[in-house]
Design an enzyme around this catalytic site. Structure first.
Site, short mmCIF file in Angstrom:
data_model
loop_
_atom_site.label_atom_id
_atom_site.label_comp_id
_atom_site.label_asym_id
_atom_site.label_seq_id
_atom_site.Cartn_x
_atom_site.Cartn_y
_atom_site.Cartn_z
N ARG A 30 0.83 -1.22 0.00
CA ARG A 30 0.00 0.00 0.00
C ARG A 30 0.86 1.27 0.00
O ARG A 30 0.48 2.29 0.59
CB ARG A 30 -0.93 0.06 1.22
N ARG A 34 -3.08 6.68 1.27
CA ARG A 34 -3.55 7.90 1.97
C ARG A 34 -2.55 8.54 2.91
O ARG A 34 -2.76 9.66 3.34
CB ARG A 34 -4.85 7.58 2.71
N ARG A 43 -6.90 12.18 -4.61
CA ARG A 43 -8.15 11.60 -4.10
C ARG A 43 -9.23 12.65 -3.85
O ARG A 43 -10.42 12.34 -3.87
CB ARG A 43 -7.89 10.82 -2.82
N ASP A 79 -6.70 -2.63 -7.40
CA ASP A 79 -7.19 -3.34 -6.22
C ASP A 79 -7.46 -4.79 -6.59
O ASP A 79 -7.79 -5.08 -7.74
CB ASP A 79 -8.47 -2.70 -5.67
N TYR A 156 -14.57 -12.19 -0.28
CA TYR A 156 -15.29 -10.93 -0.52
C TYR A 156 -16.59 -11.18 -1.28
O TYR A 156 -17.62 -10.56 -1.01
CB TYR A 156 -14.41 -9.95 -1.30
O1 CP3 Z 1 -0.05 -1.70 -2.41
C1 CP3 Z 1 -0.26 -0.76 -3.23
O2 CP3 Z 1 0.14 0.40 -3.08
C2 CP3 Z 1 -0.95 -1.12 -4.53
C3 CP3 Z 1 -2.36 -1.00 -4.57
C4 CP3 Z 1 -3.23 -1.92 -3.72
C5 CP3 Z 1 -4.42 -1.47 -3.13
N1 CP3 Z 1 -5.07 -2.55 -2.61
C6 CP3 Z 1 -4.88 -0.08 -3.14
C7 CP3 Z 1 -5.95 0.35 -2.22
C8 CP3 Z 1 -3.14 -3.29 -3.48
C9 CP3 Z 1 -2.00 -4.25 -3.83
C10 CP3 Z 1 -4.31 -3.67 -2.78
C11 CP3 Z 1 -4.58 -5.06 -2.39
C12 CP3 Z 1 -5.77 -5.36 -1.58
N2 CP3 Z 1 -6.99 -4.75 -1.64
C13 CP3 Z 1 -5.84 -6.42 -0.65
C14 CP3 Z 1 -4.74 -7.42 -0.35
C15 CP3 Z 1 -3.70 -6.85 0.56
C16 CP3 Z 1 -4.18 -6.50 1.92
O3 CP3 Z 1 -4.19 -5.30 2.24
O4 CP3 Z 1 -4.53 -7.41 2.68
C17 CP3 Z 1 -7.13 -6.40 -0.09
C18 CP3 Z 1 -7.66 -7.34 0.97
C19 CP3 Z 1 -7.86 -5.34 -0.73
C20 CP3 Z 1 -9.27 -4.96 -0.53
C21 CP3 Z 1 -9.40 -3.56 -0.06
N3 CP3 Z 1 -9.19 -2.44 -0.84
C22 CP3 Z 1 -9.75 -3.12 1.23
C23 CP3 Z 1 -10.04 -4.03 2.41
C24 CP3 Z 1 -9.76 -1.73 1.20
C25 CP3 Z 1 -10.22 -0.81 2.30
C26 CP3 Z 1 -9.20 -0.68 3.35
C27 CP3 Z 1 -8.58 0.67 3.28
O5 CP3 Z 1 -7.35 0.73 3.43
O6 CP3 Z 1 -9.33 1.64 3.10
C28 CP3 Z 1 -9.38 -1.31 -0.10
C29 CP3 Z 1 -9.23 0.07 -0.57
C30 CP3 Z 1 -7.88 0.46 -1.08
N4 CP3 Z 1 -7.10 -0.32 -1.90
C31 CP3 Z 1 -7.21 1.69 -0.86
C32 CP3 Z 1 -6.01 1.63 -1.57
C33 CP3 Z 1 -4.97 2.71 -1.70
C34 CP3 Z 1 -7.75 2.88 -0.09
C35 CP3 Z 1 -8.70 3.58 -1.01
C36 CP3 Z 1 -8.83 5.08 -0.80
O7 CP3 Z 1 -7.98 5.84 -1.28
O8 CP3 Z 1 -9.83 5.48 -0.21
#
Ligand code: CP3
Length: 347
Positions: A30, A34, A43, A79, A156
């Protein structure tokens, strides 16, 4: 041709192949997100899914942490849930609530209706983002493509959102193994072709996220996760790019993870790197495993914890420094700088 630019000399790729370096390569899960003011600025103008769906925006935010911190690898901004949309899922991200899939998929009839995916046709914007990012990245910075693993994606789809307490996915697994297997099979087919196309478009390495597989007992992992993951890695081996597997909360599954055929194991902070090394030997590289909350601590603590990881890992097989899970949105930039300073030994 896996990559337009030859990134064989990338530190990250070398470490994945088993080279041990005094200063290991580093990137963060990640890392585009943010905690970065420049990400928050994008964003403010665009929704999360809009950024994922637009190659220019996805490319820009992928590069943000590389420009600021000079990480050794970039990870595509997207994602794990994106490829579920062309399969038929109605995916939304509410503000601060995380992802929702509504309606969820809980019966054989619903699962049978899921469509197969043609990545070029249905996910062309992701492949275009990869081509664009690879063109923009310095040659020595590797680009990681990724996908969710079948069990985590199924979680999911069946739960419809944050899996708590995994009742629906496990009920399907224990009550309707045919529906569970069909869902796993459909997801596995999508993952294989999608990851292959990512490498074809310029990704230098791939990571498979199986965040929720850690909720399973080893016997259920062996029956319901391992066959799918093994088939995916087996199928992609000919691409000859490093393949990483990440399970959150998976310390009890390390011996099973060894069977998946991945080249790199991404570990969370609950397991010790030296124990993991005993299990995996030196044929597999390790990635990890700083607790992301350490970066909310003071400078002395951050340095001590980072040093502890380096002392355990350096000189002991291929190693890539990372966090044990995604960086938290409230992480101060200065903490990342301190962490990098300790790793790179600038002081
Ligand atoms: O790592 C990176 O920088 C690359 C991008 C990336 C995101 N999600 C961006 C993201 C990657 C590789 C993921 C993988 C992902 N997404 C996983 C597996 C890894 C892990 O974290 O366990 C999972 C389970 C998800 C599903 C997901 N997406 C969730 C549970 C959430 C909400 C949690 C949160 O942090 O808000 C997201 C949203 C998400 N994916 C964000 C980002 C940058 C936040 C979105 C925003 O800007 O509001």
């Amino acid at each position: 041709m896996a990559s337009i630019i030859d990134t064989k000399e990338s530190k990250y790729i070398k470490a994945c192949r088993g080279d041990n370096m005094k200063v290991p390569p580093v990137w963060l899960m990640r890392q585009a997100g943010r905690y970065l003011p420049e990400y928050r600025a994008v964003r403010q103008k665009h929704e999360f899914l809009e950024i994922c769906n637009n190659p220019e925006l996805a490319c820009e935010v992928t590069l943000q942490p590389i420009r600021r911190f000079g990480f050794d690898a970039a990870i595509l901004f997207s994602d794990i849930l994106i490829p579920l949309v062309p399969m038929g899922a109605n995916l939304t991200f509410g503000n601060g609530e995380g992802p929702r899939i509504n309606p969820p998929f809980r019966s054989l009839a619903e699962i049978e209706k899921l469509r197969s995916v043609d990545p070029r046709e249905d996910l062309g914007f992701v492949l275009e983002s990869i081509r664009m990012i690879r063109r923009e990245l310095p040659a020595e910075v590797a680009l990681i493509g990724f996908c969710g693993a079948p069990f985590t994606l199924a979680t999911y789809m069946v739960e419809g959102g944050k899996p708590n307490p995994f009742a629906n996915i496990k009920a399907l697994m224990y009550k309707d193994p045919r529906a569970f297997a069909l869902l796993g099979d459909k997801l596995k087919n999508m993952v294989r072709i999608y990851l292959r196309e990512m490498v074809d478009s310029g990704a230098d390495a791939i990571q498979l996220f199986d965040t929720w597989a850690g909720t399973l007992h080893s016997s259920d992992f062996k029956t319901n996760v391992l066959p799918f993951v093994k088939e995916i890695f087996g199928d992609l081996r000919d691409l000859n790019v490093p393949m990483t597997y990440f399970v959150h909360n998976g310390s009890h599954l390390l011996r099973d993870i060894k069977e998946t055929g991945c080249n790199v194991v991404s570990l969370d902070w609950r397991c010790s790197l030296s124990n993991a090394r005993k299990i995996f030997g030196k044929e597999m590289a390790l990635q990890g495993n700083l607790d992301p909350t350490v970066l909310l601590g003071d400078e002395k603590t951050i340095r001590k914890k980072v040093r502890g990881i380096l002392d355990e890992a350096v000189g002991n097989g291929g190693f890539i420094f990372n966090l044990g899970h995604g960086i938290l949105p409230m992480t101060p930039i200065s903490s990342v700088e301190i962490m990098l300073d300790e790793i790179r030994g600038a002081k």
